[in-house]
Design a protein around this motif. Structure first.
Motif, PDB file in Angstrom:
ATOM      1  N   THR A 115       1.318  -1.138   0.185  1.00  0.00           N
ATOM      2  CA  THR A 115       0.176   0.276  -0.024  1.00  0.00           C
ATOM      3  C   THR A 115       1.272   1.112   0.336  1.00  0.00           C
ATOM      4  O   THR A 115       0.840   2.136  -0.533  1.00  0.00           O
ATOM      5  CB  THR A 115      -1.291   0.023   1.057  1.00  0.00           C
ATOM      6  OG1 THR A 115      -2.203  -1.311   1.030  1.00  0.00           O
ATOM      7  CG2 THR A 115      -2.120   1.531   1.330  1.00  0.00           C
ATOM      8  N   ALA A 136      -8.543   0.318  -4.787  1.00  0.00           N
ATOM      9  CA  ALA A 136      -8.466  -0.372  -3.907  1.00  0.00           C
ATOM     10  C   ALA A 136      -9.033  -2.094  -3.852  1.00  0.00           C
ATOM     11  O   ALA A 136     -10.178  -1.824  -3.750  1.00  0.00           O
ATOM     12  CB  ALA A 136      -9.071   0.404  -2.460  1.00  0.00           C
ATOM     13  N   ASP A 138      -7.876  -4.460  -1.580  1.00  0.00           N
ATOM     14  CA  ASP A 138      -7.512  -5.743  -0.404  1.00  0.00           C
ATOM     15  C   ASP A 138      -8.878  -5.483   0.499  1.00  0.00           C
ATOM     16  O   ASP A 138      -8.408  -4.214   1.013  1.00  0.00           O
ATOM     17  CB  ASP A 138      -6.755  -4.797   0.589  1.00  0.00           C
ATOM     18  CG  ASP A 138      -6.054  -5.477   1.467  1.00  0.00           C
ATOM     19  OD1 ASP A 138      -7.246  -6.850   1.749  1.00  0.00           O
ATOM     20  OD2 ASP A 138      -4.736  -5.560   1.817  1.00  0.00           O
ATOM     21  N   ALA A 144      -6.732  -1.111   5.344  1.00  0.00           N
ATOM     22  CA  ALA A 144      -6.148  -0.455   4.237  1.00  0.00           C
ATOM     23  C   ALA A 144      -6.952   0.147   2.895  1.00  0.00           C
ATOM     24  O   ALA A 144      -6.141   1.041   1.779  1.00  0.00           O
ATOM     25  CB  ALA A 144      -6.163  -2.406   3.155  1.00  0.00           C
ATOM     26  N   LEU A 148      -5.066   3.981   1.506  1.00  0.00           N
ATOM     27  CA  LEU A 148      -4.994   4.217   0.500  1.00  0.00           C
ATOM     28  C   LEU A 148      -5.304   5.725   0.233  1.00  0.00           C
ATOM     29  O   LEU A 148      -4.874   6.220  -0.584  1.00  0.00           O
ATOM     30  CB  LEU A 148      -5.433   2.846  -0.680  1.00  0.00           C
ATOM     31  CG  LEU A 148      -4.273   3.278  -2.525  1.00  0.00           C
ATOM     32  CD1 LEU A 148      -3.342   2.409  -1.760  1.00  0.00           C
ATOM     33  CD2 LEU A 148      -5.533   1.805  -2.615  1.00  0.00           C
ATOM     34  N   ASP A 190      -3.744  -1.818  -5.680  1.00  0.00           N
ATOM     35  CA  ASP A 190      -3.325  -3.077  -4.644  1.00  0.00           C
ATOM     36  C   ASP A 190      -3.605  -3.682  -3.580  1.00  0.00           C
ATOM     37  O   ASP A 190      -5.083  -3.562  -3.766  1.00  0.00           O
ATOM     38  CB  ASP A 190      -3.623  -1.549  -3.476  1.00  0.00           C
ATOM     39  CG  ASP A 190      -2.961  -2.109  -2.426  1.00  0.00           C
ATOM     40  OD1 ASP A 190      -1.780  -2.623  -2.512  1.00  0.00           O
ATOM     41  OD2 ASP A 190      -3.149  -0.951  -1.065  1.00  0.00           O
TER      42      ASP A 190
END
Ligand code: GDP
Length: 296
Positions: A115, A136, A138, A144, A148, A190
């Motif tokens: 990240t 994003a 995750d 997370a 981000l 990510d």
């Protein structure tokens, strides 16, 4: 600092070599034995060390060294060349799509630095004039997504998120559609990590890969984890055929063995290194400069 131990040991060996006029085969054998120990103590993969020493021996016992007026210098040059080769010879740049979007997937274990690196890389590409979208994927760690978003805000880069209700594959797919409609140049995805390599994670990453066909799959590995980083890289590479490595936390107190082994073991190059927690702390990796740093 990274490589301090290795650097000091090699310099001791080189000092001895320089101190002698002509070198005998015995001198060279003794020097390579010391180099071998220094590399092993720096946590370089055993097989990599073995191959490395074999190459040094082959070249150093040759005529070019034994008949040289500065044999010590010659041996040092050979070690420098071979260290540079070991780390991939030259800086390997990111690839970009010839036209349209360049999707980049960031993968790696939890805590490897994905990240953070996503933010750093987005910033770097933005500074080069690219329109970047961070994605994003995750969904297992709500923090997370937030992390981000905060990073995106900090560097003024848009972040695409569908929360944690959609599957990562769907999020990635929709992010690419969104990017196409809004003329982004680069999409950085990510992805989720786990504490250990597991099949479920690998399958998910594989499915995202198939969906978005990334130009780059960059594996983030934590240099501080030493040879585990190399084992992790082998697993990810086997499943995903990664395109490059980002080695994070090279600013930490690591012996550096992972950086010296990972390319030889996986065949994949380190493209960037993480040198700290701040946005600006991502640097392209130059094997020749790293070798010079090691040799002092
Ligand atoms: P992720 O789980 O792979 O997404 O990892 P994160 O991006 O959350 O990073 C985990 C931790 O490592 C965070 O505290 C980061 O600040 C830290 N980190 C990431 N890259 C680096 C680096 O290059 N150097 C240092 N010192 N810390 C880093």
């Amino acid at each position: 600092m990274i490589f301090d131990g290795l650097s000091n040991k090699l310099q001791d060996t080189f000092k001895k070599l320089r101190g002698k006029g002509k070198l005998t085969e015995k001198d060279i054998k003794e020097a390579t034995r010391e180099i071998k120990i220094a590399l092993l103590e720096a946590d370089v993969n055993f097989k990599v060390v073995k191959d490395f020493i074999k190459k040094i021996n082959e070249r150093a016992v040759g005529v070019e060294v034994l008949q040289s007026l500065t044999p010590g210098q010659q041996v040092i040059k050979i070690v420098n060349d071979e260290l540079t080769s070991l780390m991939g010879k030259e800086n390997t740049k990111l690839e970009f799509s010839k036209k349209g979007i360049t999707p980049i997937m960031l993968v790696g274990l939890q805590g490897a630095g994905k990240t953070t690196t996503g933010g750093k890389l987005a910033n770097l590409l933005k500074e080069k004039g690219k329109k970047v979208l961070l994605v994003a994927c995750d969904v297992y760690r709500p923090a997370a997504i937030k992390q981000l978003q905060v990073l995106g805000q900090q560097i003024s880069v848009d972040v695409f998120s569908l929360g944690d209700k959609e599957s990562p594959v769907q999020i990635a797919k929709k992010a690419i559609e969104h990017a196409e409609h809004n003329l982004y140049d680069v999409v950085i995805v990510d992805t989720a990590g786990r504490l250990h390599v597991d099949e479920q994670l690998m399958d998910e990453l594989y499915n995202i890969k198939n969906e978005i066909e990334p130009v780059e799959i960059l594996l983030n590995v934590d240099a501080m984890t030493g040879q585990d980083a190399v084992t992790v890289a082998e697993s990810f590479n086997e499943k995903l055929d990664i395109t490059g490595i980002i080695m994070t936390k090279l600013d930490g107190d690591t012996r550096g063995g992972a950086a010296l082994s990972i390319t030889a073991v996986t065949g994949k190059h380190i493209k960037f290194v993480g040198m700290g927690e701040k946005i600006a702390d991502l640097e392209p990796f130059y094997p020749d400069r790293m070798a010079s740093r090691i040799l002092g």
